[in-house]
Design a protein around this motif. Structure first.
Motif, PDB file in Angstrom:
ATOM      1  N   HIS A  30      27.118  39.713  34.247  1.00 16.14           N
ATOM      2  CA  HIS A  30      26.529  39.492  35.569  1.00 16.14           C
ATOM      3  C   HIS A  30      27.024  40.574  36.514  1.00 16.14           C
ATOM      4  O   HIS A  30      27.985  41.286  36.216  1.00 16.14           O
ATOM      5  CB  HIS A  30      26.875  38.098  36.116  1.00 16.14           C
ATOM      6  CG  HIS A  30      28.264  37.966  36.632  1.00 16.14           C
ATOM      7  ND1 HIS A  30      29.336  37.726  35.800  1.00 16.14           N
ATOM      8  CD2 HIS A  30      28.767  38.050  37.884  1.00 16.14           C
ATOM      9  CE1 HIS A  30      30.429  37.667  36.515  1.00 16.14           C
ATOM     10  NE2 HIS A  30      30.129  37.863  37.787  1.00 16.14           N
ATOM     11  N   CYS A  32      27.263  41.316  41.036  1.00 18.56           N
ATOM     12  CA  CYS A  32      27.118  40.727  42.368  1.00 18.56           C
ATOM     13  C   CYS A  32      26.702  41.800  43.369  1.00 18.56           C
ATOM     14  O   CYS A  32      27.109  42.951  43.244  1.00 18.56           O
ATOM     15  CB  CYS A  32      28.443  40.118  42.820  1.00 18.56           C
ATOM     16  SG  CYS A  32      29.068  38.846  41.709  1.00 18.56           S
ATOM     17  N   LEU A  87      26.165  31.706  39.543  1.00 18.70           N
ATOM     18  CA  LEU A  87      26.221  32.824  40.486  1.00 18.70           C
ATOM     19  C   LEU A  87      26.831  32.419  41.828  1.00 18.70           C
ATOM     20  O   LEU A  87      27.490  33.228  42.468  1.00 18.70           O
ATOM     21  CB  LEU A  87      24.835  33.432  40.693  1.00 18.70           C
ATOM     22  CG  LEU A  87      24.304  34.265  39.523  1.00 18.70           C
ATOM     23  CD1 LEU A  87      22.849  34.638  39.751  1.00 18.70           C
ATOM     24  CD2 LEU A  87      25.165  35.496  39.286  1.00 18.70           C
ATOM     25  N   CYS A  91      29.538  35.056  42.722  1.00 15.54           N
ATOM     26  CA  CYS A  91      29.032  36.106  43.612  1.00 15.54           C
ATOM     27  C   CYS A  91      28.872  35.606  45.042  1.00 15.54           C
ATOM     28  O   CYS A  91      27.755  35.514  45.551  1.00 15.54           O
ATOM     29  CB  CYS A  91      27.686  36.613  43.108  1.00 15.54           C
ATOM     30  SG  CYS A  91      27.741  37.389  41.492  1.00 15.54           S
TER      31      CYS A  91
END
Length: 120
Positions: A30, A32, A87, A91
């Motif tokens: 992932h 951010c 997320l 993030c």
């Protein structure tokens, strides 16, 4: 099948370093922030609740916007909500008087979820 509710999922924590995805798919990576625009966490939670309430399975056909050369189906819309929930723990940033979220998560099964501001 029933979509899992937010209380069934415990994948995101307030500590960014402890956030982990516990869903049924294989987490790959992932990121951010940029190029995604930071969205209000309250709007993201509203979206997660909406997704958990949907029946059926999300499907994406193979096309130029897809990462696949074949159709893909997820088990439930709750899987998309789980990725968004991940997320929110991985993030987040506090500015403008509120917590904001932006990022994208990738799965080995060749699907992805991103959070950004989108004017509809």
């Amino acid at each position: 099948s029933r979509n899992p509710s937010p209380k069934d999922y415990n994948g995101a924590t307030p500590d960014r370093g402890q956030a982990k995805y516990n869903g049924p798919y294989t987490y790959r990576s992932h990121y951010c922030g940029a190029p995604r625009t930071w969205a209000s966490v309250s709007a993201i939670h509203d979206g997660e609740s909406y997704l958990y309430g949907l029946g059926g399975q999300p499907r994406l056909g193979a096309n130029k916007c897809s990462r696949n050369n074949h159709d893909i189906s997820l088990r439930s819309w709750g899987n998309v909500a789980e990725a968004a929930y991940f997320l929110t723990g991985a993030c987040f940033k506090y500015f403008g008087g509120e917590t904001r979220i932006a990022g994208q998560v990738y799965f080995a099964e060749r699907w992805t979820v991103f959070i950004t501001v989108q004017k509809c």
